[in-house]
Scaffold this motif. Structure first.
Motif, PDB file in Angstrom:
ATOM      1  N   VAL A  82      36.803  35.133  39.134  1.00  0.00           N
ATOM      2  CA  VAL A  82      37.563  34.900  40.245  1.00  0.00           C
ATOM      3  C   VAL A  82      36.866  35.150  41.509  1.00  0.00           C
ATOM      4  O   VAL A  82      36.451  34.293  42.554  1.00  0.00           O
ATOM      5  CB  VAL A  82      39.028  35.157  40.270  1.00  0.00           C
ATOM      6  CG1 VAL A  82      39.907  35.293  41.352  1.00  0.00           C
ATOM      7  CG2 VAL A  82      39.897  35.098  39.100  1.00  0.00           C
ATOM      8  N   ARG A  83      36.371  36.432  41.348  1.00  0.00           N
ATOM      9  CA  ARG A  83      35.552  36.824  42.731  1.00  0.00           C
ATOM     10  C   ARG A  83      34.438  36.120  42.944  1.00  0.00           C
ATOM     11  O   ARG A  83      34.043  35.399  44.025  1.00  0.00           O
ATOM     12  CB  ARG A  83      35.004  38.209  42.626  1.00  0.00           C
ATOM     13  CG  ARG A  83      34.434  38.845  43.522  1.00  0.00           C
ATOM     14  CD  ARG A  83      34.199  40.266  43.564  1.00  0.00           C
ATOM     15  NE  ARG A  83      33.432  40.680  42.230  1.00  0.00           N
ATOM     16  CZ  ARG A  83      34.111  41.256  41.260  1.00  0.00           C
ATOM     17  NH1 ARG A  83      35.413  41.945  41.395  1.00  0.00           N
ATOM     18  NH2 ARG A  83      33.562  41.562  40.093  1.00  0.00           N
ATOM     19  N   GLU A  84      33.388  35.685  41.824  1.00  0.00           N
ATOM     20  CA  GLU A  84      32.326  34.785  41.907  1.00  0.00           C
ATOM     21  C   GLU A  84      32.823  33.372  42.323  1.00  0.00           C
ATOM     22  O   GLU A  84      32.197  32.632  43.354  1.00  0.00           O
ATOM     23  CB  GLU A  84      31.751  34.619  40.660  1.00  0.00           C
ATOM     24  CG  GLU A  84      30.864  35.619  40.326  1.00  0.00           C
ATOM     25  CD  GLU A  84      29.857  36.153  41.530  1.00  0.00           C
ATOM     26  OE1 GLU A  84      28.988  35.210  41.743  1.00  0.00           O
ATOM     27  OE2 GLU A  84      29.732  37.111  42.019  1.00  0.00           O
ATOM     28  N   PHE A  85      34.144  32.938  42.054  1.00  0.00           N
ATOM     29  CA  PHE A  85      34.440  31.648  42.342  1.00  0.00           C
ATOM     30  C   PHE A  85      34.718  31.420  43.840  1.00  0.00           C
ATOM     31  O   PHE A  85      34.440  30.615  44.594  1.00  0.00           O
ATOM     32  CB  PHE A  85      35.520  30.993  41.629  1.00  0.00           C
ATOM     33  CG  PHE A  85      36.125  29.582  42.082  1.00  0.00           C
ATOM     34  CD1 PHE A  85      35.420  28.498  42.074  1.00  0.00           C
ATOM     35  CD2 PHE A  85      37.466  29.705  42.665  1.00  0.00           C
ATOM     36  CE1 PHE A  85      36.253  27.370  42.560  1.00  0.00           C
ATOM     37  CE2 PHE A  85      38.180  28.584  43.094  1.00  0.00           C
ATOM     38  CZ  PHE A  85      37.459  27.545  43.098  1.00  0.00           C
ATOM     39  N   ILE A  86      35.456  32.662  44.272  1.00  0.00           N
ATOM     40  CA  ILE A  86      35.927  32.637  45.726  1.00  0.00           C
ATOM     41  C   ILE A  86      34.716  32.910  46.493  1.00  0.00           C
ATOM     42  O   ILE A  86      34.794  32.219  47.774  1.00  0.00           O
ATOM     43  CB  ILE A  86      36.957  33.937  46.123  1.00  0.00           C
ATOM     44  CG1 ILE A  86      38.232  33.335  45.255  1.00  0.00           C
ATOM     45  CG2 ILE A  86      37.279  34.249  47.371  1.00  0.00           C
ATOM     46  CD1 ILE A  86      39.502  34.346  45.343  1.00  0.00           C
ATOM     47  N   LYS A  87      33.593  33.556  46.064  1.00  0.00           N
ATOM     48  CA  LYS A  87      32.554  33.639  46.759  1.00  0.00           C
ATOM     49  C   LYS A  87      31.500  32.738  47.065  1.00  0.00           C
ATOM     50  O   LYS A  87      30.682  32.622  48.011  1.00  0.00           O
ATOM     51  CB  LYS A  87      31.673  35.005  46.478  1.00  0.00           C
ATOM     52  CG  LYS A  87      32.421  36.140  46.720  1.00  0.00           C
ATOM     53  CD  LYS A  87      31.811  37.604  46.207  1.00  0.00           C
ATOM     54  CE  LYS A  87      30.408  37.170  45.612  1.00  0.00           C
ATOM     55  NZ  LYS A  87      29.626  38.420  45.255  1.00  0.00           N
ATOM     56  N   GLY A  88      31.888  31.712  46.172  1.00  0.00           N
ATOM     57  CA  GLY A  88      31.139  30.249  46.220  1.00  0.00           C
ATOM     58  C   GLY A  88      29.891  30.360  45.124  1.00  0.00           C
ATOM     59  O   GLY A  88      28.902  29.554  45.349  1.00  0.00           O
ATOM     60  N   GLY A  89      29.770  31.341  44.146  1.00  0.00           N
ATOM     61  CA  GLY A  89      28.816  31.687  43.313  1.00  0.00           C
ATOM     62  C   GLY A  89      28.756  30.732  42.148  1.00  0.00           C
ATOM     63  O   GLY A  89      27.963  30.221  41.369  1.00  0.00           O
ATOM     64  N   THR A  90      29.872  30.155  42.033  1.00  0.00           N
ATOM     65  CA  THR A  90      30.371  29.045  41.115  1.00  0.00           C
ATOM     66  C   THR A  90      31.331  27.888  41.638  1.00  0.00           C
ATOM     67  O   THR A  90      31.941  28.237  42.700  1.00  0.00           O
ATOM     68  CB  THR A  90      30.839  29.505  39.721  1.00  0.00           C
ATOM     69  OG1 THR A  90      30.979  28.313  38.916  1.00  0.00           O
ATOM     70  CG2 THR A  90      32.262  30.310  39.964  1.00  0.00           C
ATOM     71  N   ASP A  91      31.035  26.734  41.117  1.00  0.00           N
ATOM     72  CA  ASP A  91      31.848  25.841  41.883  1.00  0.00           C
ATOM     73  C   ASP A  91      33.164  25.437  41.246  1.00  0.00           C
ATOM     74  O   ASP A  91      33.930  24.280  41.524  1.00  0.00           O
ATOM     75  CB  ASP A  91      31.221  24.275  41.993  1.00  0.00           C
ATOM     76  CG  ASP A  91      30.552  24.350  43.038  1.00  0.00           C
ATOM     77  OD1 ASP A  91      30.368  25.128  43.992  1.00  0.00           O
ATOM     78  OD2 ASP A  91      29.529  23.535  43.299  1.00  0.00           O
ATOM     79  N   SER A  92      33.626  26.144  40.046  1.00  0.00           N
ATOM     80  CA  SER A  92      34.630  25.954  39.468  1.00  0.00           C
ATOM     81  C   SER A  92      35.125  27.088  38.471  1.00  0.00           C
ATOM     82  O   SER A  92      34.468  28.361  38.559  1.00  0.00           O
ATOM     83  CB  SER A  92      34.446  24.937  37.964  1.00  0.00           C
ATOM     84  OG  SER A  92      33.578  25.632  37.220  1.00  0.00           O
ATOM     85  N   LEU A  93      36.518  27.038  38.297  1.00  0.00           N
ATOM     86  CA  LEU A  93      37.150  28.357  37.493  1.00  0.00           C
ATOM     87  C   LEU A  93      37.887  27.605  36.212  1.00  0.00           C
ATOM     88  O   LEU A  93      38.440  26.465  36.428  1.00  0.00           O
ATOM     89  CB  LEU A  93      38.295  28.862  38.561  1.00  0.00           C
ATOM     90  CG  LEU A  93      38.877  30.206  38.033  1.00  0.00           C
ATOM     91  CD1 LEU A  93      37.707  31.358  38.140  1.00  0.00           C
ATOM     92  CD2 LEU A  93      39.842  30.519  39.244  1.00  0.00           C
ATOM     93  N   ASN A  94      37.483  28.343  35.107  1.00  0.00           N
ATOM     94  CA  ASN A  94      37.932  27.509  33.906  1.00  0.00           C
ATOM     95  C   ASN A  94      39.537  27.441  33.759  1.00  0.00           C
ATOM     96  O   ASN A  94      40.134  28.111  34.406  1.00  0.00           O
ATOM     97  CB  ASN A  94      37.137  28.002  32.327  1.00  0.00           C
ATOM     98  CG  ASN A  94      37.772  29.474  32.138  1.00  0.00           C
ATOM     99  OD1 ASN A  94      38.953  29.748  32.306  1.00  0.00           O
ATOM    100  ND2 ASN A  94      36.808  30.273  31.969  1.00  0.00           N
ATOM    101  N   GLU A  95      39.726  26.508  33.075  1.00  0.00           N
ATOM    102  CA  GLU A  95      41.293  26.127  32.898  1.00  0.00           C
ATOM    103  C   GLU A  95      42.068  27.372  32.475  1.00  0.00           C
ATOM    104  O   GLU A  95      43.154  27.534  32.798  1.00  0.00           O
ATOM    105  CB  GLU A  95      41.564  24.937  31.948  1.00  0.00           C
ATOM    106  CG  GLU A  95      43.000  24.419  31.957  1.00  0.00           C
ATOM    107  CD  GLU A  95      43.333  24.039  33.114  1.00  0.00           C
ATOM    108  OE1 GLU A  95      44.852  23.826  33.454  1.00  0.00           O
ATOM    109  OE2 GLU A  95      42.741  23.782  34.268  1.00  0.00           O
ATOM    110  N   SER A  96      41.537  28.003  31.513  1.00  0.00           N
ATOM    111  CA  SER A  96      42.102  29.351  30.918  1.00  0.00           C
ATOM    112  C   SER A  96      42.295  30.152  32.007  1.00  0.00           C
ATOM    113  O   SER A  96      43.607  30.872  32.117  1.00  0.00           O
ATOM    114  CB  SER A  96      41.248  29.860  29.928  1.00  0.00           C
ATOM    115  OG  SER A  96      41.636  31.129  29.403  1.00  0.00           O
TER     116      SER A  96
END
Length: 131
Positions: free
Chosen positions: A41-55
């Protein structure tokens, strides 16, 4: 379809919305309650990844008391959709859970857990307010 930046902003807004409602105390607390990966979640919010998995969305949504899709939109948009749905609802919640369970037992279990978690949060808030 929302962009990764829109989904990031929505998740940040959900954190604040849930904190104000007394459901969580922090993003970390939300992840812990949901048994979701805080680092993801932190990486997604920081922009380190463009997605968060459905689970992860599913786990977080149970604590938030909404659907995974709702978490991809700001809380106010989600609340508008919920109020629209309430106007047309004719069956009981139990009937709806039975229909969902017949189609997907795991989804029914997720909804039941979400309802129990939300009820527990409201009970705790009422207890705090009455003290």
């Amino acid at each position: 379809m929302t962009t990764p930046d829109q989904r990031r902003m929505a998740l940040i807004q959900w954190v604040e919305h849930l904190k104000q409602g007394g459901v969580i105390s922090s993003r970390s607390n939300w992840c812990a309650q949901a048994t979701a990966s805080e680092s993801a979640v932190r990486e997604f919010i920081k922009g380190g990844t463009d997605s968060l998995n459905e689970s992860t969305y599913k786990k977080l949504s149970v604590i938030a008391g909404v659907t995974p899709d709702d978490l991809r939109l700001p809380p106010s948009n989600s609340a508008l959709r919920e109020s629209d749905a309430d106007d047309t609802q004719e069956s009981s919640l139990l009937d709806d859970l039975e229909v969902i369970g017949a189609h997907d037992p795991d989804e029914r279990a997720n909804y039941e857990a979400m309802i129990r978690n939300r009820a527990a949060a409201v009970r705790a808030r009422r207890q705090r307010d009455s003290e």
